[in-house]
Write an enzyme that holds these catalytic residues in place. Structure first.
Site, PDB file in Angstrom:
ATOM      1  N   GLU A 131      -2.771 -28.650  26.530  1.00 53.05           N
ATOM      2  CA  GLU A 131      -4.042 -29.176  25.988  1.00 53.05           C
ATOM      3  C   GLU A 131      -3.857 -30.479  25.225  1.00 53.05           C
ATOM      4  OE1 GLU A 131      -6.909 -27.056  27.636  1.00 53.05           O
ATOM      5  OE2 GLU A 131      -7.265 -28.509  26.030  1.00 53.05           O
ATOM      6  N   THR A 168       0.811  -1.216   0.000  1.00 51.23           N
ATOM      7  CA  THR A 168       0.000   0.000   0.000  1.00 51.23           C
ATOM      8  C   THR A 168       0.840   1.260   0.000  1.00 51.23           C
ATOM      9  OG1 THR A 168      -1.867  -1.061   1.072  1.00 51.23           O
ATOM     10  CG2 THR A 168      -1.674   1.305   1.401  1.00 51.23           C
ATOM     11  N   SER A 209       1.433  -7.701  -0.739  1.00 42.04           N
ATOM     12  CA  SER A 209       2.158  -8.683   0.076  1.00 42.04           C
ATOM     13  C   SER A 209       1.384  -9.944   0.426  1.00 42.04           C
ATOM     14  CB  SER A 209       2.686  -8.034   1.352  1.00 42.04           C
ATOM     15  OG  SER A 209       1.660  -7.885   2.320  1.00 42.04           O
ATOM     16  N   THR A 242       1.478  -4.347   4.200  1.00 41.79           N
ATOM     17  CA  THR A 242       1.331  -4.613   5.641  1.00 41.79           C
ATOM     18  C   THR A 242       0.742  -5.989   5.922  1.00 41.79           C
ATOM     19  OG1 THR A 242      -0.870  -3.610   5.666  1.00 41.79           O
ATOM     20  CG2 THR A 242       1.017  -2.177   6.185  1.00 41.79           C
ATOM     21  N   ASP A 243       0.081  -6.599   4.933  1.00 38.96           N
ATOM     22  CA  ASP A 243      -0.575  -7.887   5.206  1.00 38.96           C
ATOM     23  C   ASP A 243       0.395  -8.942   5.742  1.00 38.96           C
ATOM     24  OD1 ASP A 243      -3.233  -8.125   2.686  1.00 38.96           O
ATOM     25  OD2 ASP A 243      -2.786  -6.658   4.256  1.00 38.96           O
ATOM     26  N   TYR A 291      -8.168   0.529  -3.392  1.00 42.58           N
ATOM     27  CA  TYR A 291      -7.060   1.083  -4.206  1.00 42.58           C
ATOM     28  C   TYR A 291      -6.248  -0.087  -4.754  1.00 42.58           C
ATOM     29  CZ  TYR A 291      -4.787  -0.085   0.170  1.00 42.58           C
ATOM     30  OH  TYR A 291      -4.367  -0.768   1.275  1.00 42.58           O
ATOM     31  N   LYS A 298      -0.199  -7.852  12.759  1.00 37.49           N
ATOM     32  CA  LYS A 298      -1.206  -6.904  12.257  1.00 37.49           C
ATOM     33  C   LYS A 298      -2.523  -7.229  12.952  1.00 37.49           C
ATOM     34  CE  LYS A 298      -3.152  -4.933   8.001  1.00 37.49           C
ATOM     35  NZ  LYS A 298      -3.103  -4.903   6.515  1.00 37.49           N
TER      36      LYS A 298
HETATM   37  N1  DGL Z   1      -2.603  -5.793  -0.362  1.00 40.84           N
HETATM   38  C1  DGL Z   1      -2.124  -5.427   0.952  1.00 40.84           C
HETATM   39  C2  DGL Z   1      -0.602  -5.665   1.028  1.00 40.84           C
HETATM   40  O1  DGL Z   1       0.081  -5.432   0.036  1.00 40.84           O
HETATM   41  C3  DGL Z   1      -2.391  -3.988   1.254  1.00 40.84           C
HETATM   42  C4  DGL Z   1      -2.137  -3.676   2.675  1.00 40.84           C
HETATM   43  C5  DGL Z   1      -0.978  -2.721   2.870  1.00 40.84           C
HETATM   44  O2  DGL Z   1       0.087  -2.786   2.227  1.00 40.84           O
HETATM   45  O3  DGL Z   1      -1.135  -1.895   3.792  1.00 40.84           O
HETATM   46  O4  DGL Z   1      -0.150  -6.106   2.083  1.00 40.84           O
END
Ligand code: DGL
Length: 355
Positions: free
Chosen positions: A312, A38, A85, A118-119, A52, A191
């Site tokens: 467990e 992103t 990602s 961020t993913d 986006y 995350k």
């Molecule tokens: N498609 C997600 C990624 O590339 C978008 C999230 C981001 O980068 O914040 O991880």
């Protein structure tokens, strides 16, 4: 002119701006490795914060959009790959890790910033935390709003990440994740929100510090081994062992376990309910998988806390490994690297208590 303005004006200004960065001998040398996400994303309007397209803007434009970088570091950029990602793979990780290690062996590189979606930042961060062979700072950064959005967080996150990567105080702390003015450790960061700017947290354990005026302020350090202190070496690896994750939930079936075993997986991580609990059908399938040589790690879907050995499930009797407090996606990474060295579950359990 900032990235959002550049992006809205079709980057024409980026060419005009041509913000060249003169070398300054008194500043640290930081290389930015861009991978997409992103932070490099663009939307149709300035208010498009969902829907986006990630991974559109190249590293040079990311750098040109933050001219303030030249006040804190001599910056160079490389586009290692350009992906959203969620599409990260073991092969991309090996490519990235080898490039990082090559650059960090150079005396004219003081630190590295990796721009990333961020993913899966938390996974790339932990993988690199285990295979980078330098104590120089490696800082991974992303953004929760695309470059074209009002109040895009990418530019300030990039500025802060470069400041941390160029700081001597960030040396020897393992791979770091820096967004939203916070510094998180690679091992514990995850995350926690689909949308919020403060999405990266270290549940129950907290961040390592903050970034203020582009400089890190640290308050604690991870107690687990990382980077130069690990036994893992990917320099001669072209492939990683196949390890997948099976999710636990009410009415869970054995089918996913059987499918991964049939596909030839070397290891499986179970994201169990509670303290890594196993539903009976799944437990039977995992026992059969173990009998075929597949290494099984019990983790938890809860997102925090320790999956205790022999809690467990009787791991001694089942010959399973307990994930300690690693979440399933991180337990998968450690198990993959462990399997490059051993299939002995006692040795692998030691690794889960060490890294
Ligand atoms: N498609 C997600 C990624 O590339 C978008 C999230 C981001 O980068 O914040 O991880």
């Amino acid at each position: 002119m900032h990235l959002a303005q550049l992006a809205r004006r079709g980057f024409a200004a980026a060419v005009l701006c041509g913000a060249g960065f003169a070398f300054a001998a008194d500043l640290p040398n930081v290389t930015i490795l861009a991978t997409g996400g992103t932070i490099a994303g663009t939307g149709a309007t300035s208010t498009t914060t969902v829907g986006y397209t990630a991974a559109k803007i190249g590293v040079e434009k990311l750098i040109e959009a933050v001219p303030e970088l030249k006040t804190i570091a001599n910056v160079k950029g490389e586009q290692v790959f350009q992906i959203a990602s969620e599409n990260m793979t073991n092969d991309y990780w090996l490519t990235l890790a080898k490039r990082v290690n090559t650059l960090l062996r150079q005396s004219d590189v003081d630190g590295i910033v990796i721009t990333h979606g961020t993913d899966t930042i938390e996974e790339t961060a932990y993988f690199l935390n285990l295979v980078v062979k330098s104590d120089k700072p490696v800082v991974i950064v992303g953004a929760m709003r695309p470059a074209t959005a009002i109040s895009a967080d990418g530019p300030i996150n990039l500025f802060n990440a470069v400041g941390v990567a160029g700081s001597k105080d960030a040396k020897g702390r393992g791979v770091l994740v820096a967004l939203n003015d916070e510094i998180q450790g690679a091992r514990e960061v995850t995350k926690t929100s689909t949308m919020l700017a403060n999405t990266f947290r270290a549940p129950e354990l907290g961040n390592l510090g903050y970034v203020v005026r582009g400089q890190p302020m640290f308050y604690r350090a991870s107690t687990r081994k990382h980077t130069t202190a690990t036994e893992f070496d990917i320099s001669r690896l072209d492939k990683l062992p196949e390890v997948d994750i099976v999710y636990g939930y009410a009415n869970a079936k054995r089918l996913p376990v059987d499918a991964f075993v049939a596909a030839g997986d070397a290891g499986l991580v179970h994201a169990g309910t509670g303290n890594g609990s196993l539903a009976n059908p799944v437990k039977e399938a995992l026992k059969e998988a173990r009998a075929k040589g597949v290494v099984i790690v019990r983790s938890s879907r809860t997102g925090s806390g320790i999956t205790a050995r022999n809690g467990e499930a009787n791991d001694d009797e089942l010959d399973f490994v307990a994930a300690d407090n690693l979440n399933p996606q991180k337990a998968r990474i450690l198990l993959m690297l462990a399997l490059t060295r051993t299939h002995d579950t006692g040795e692998i359990q030691r690794m889960f208590q060490t890294y």
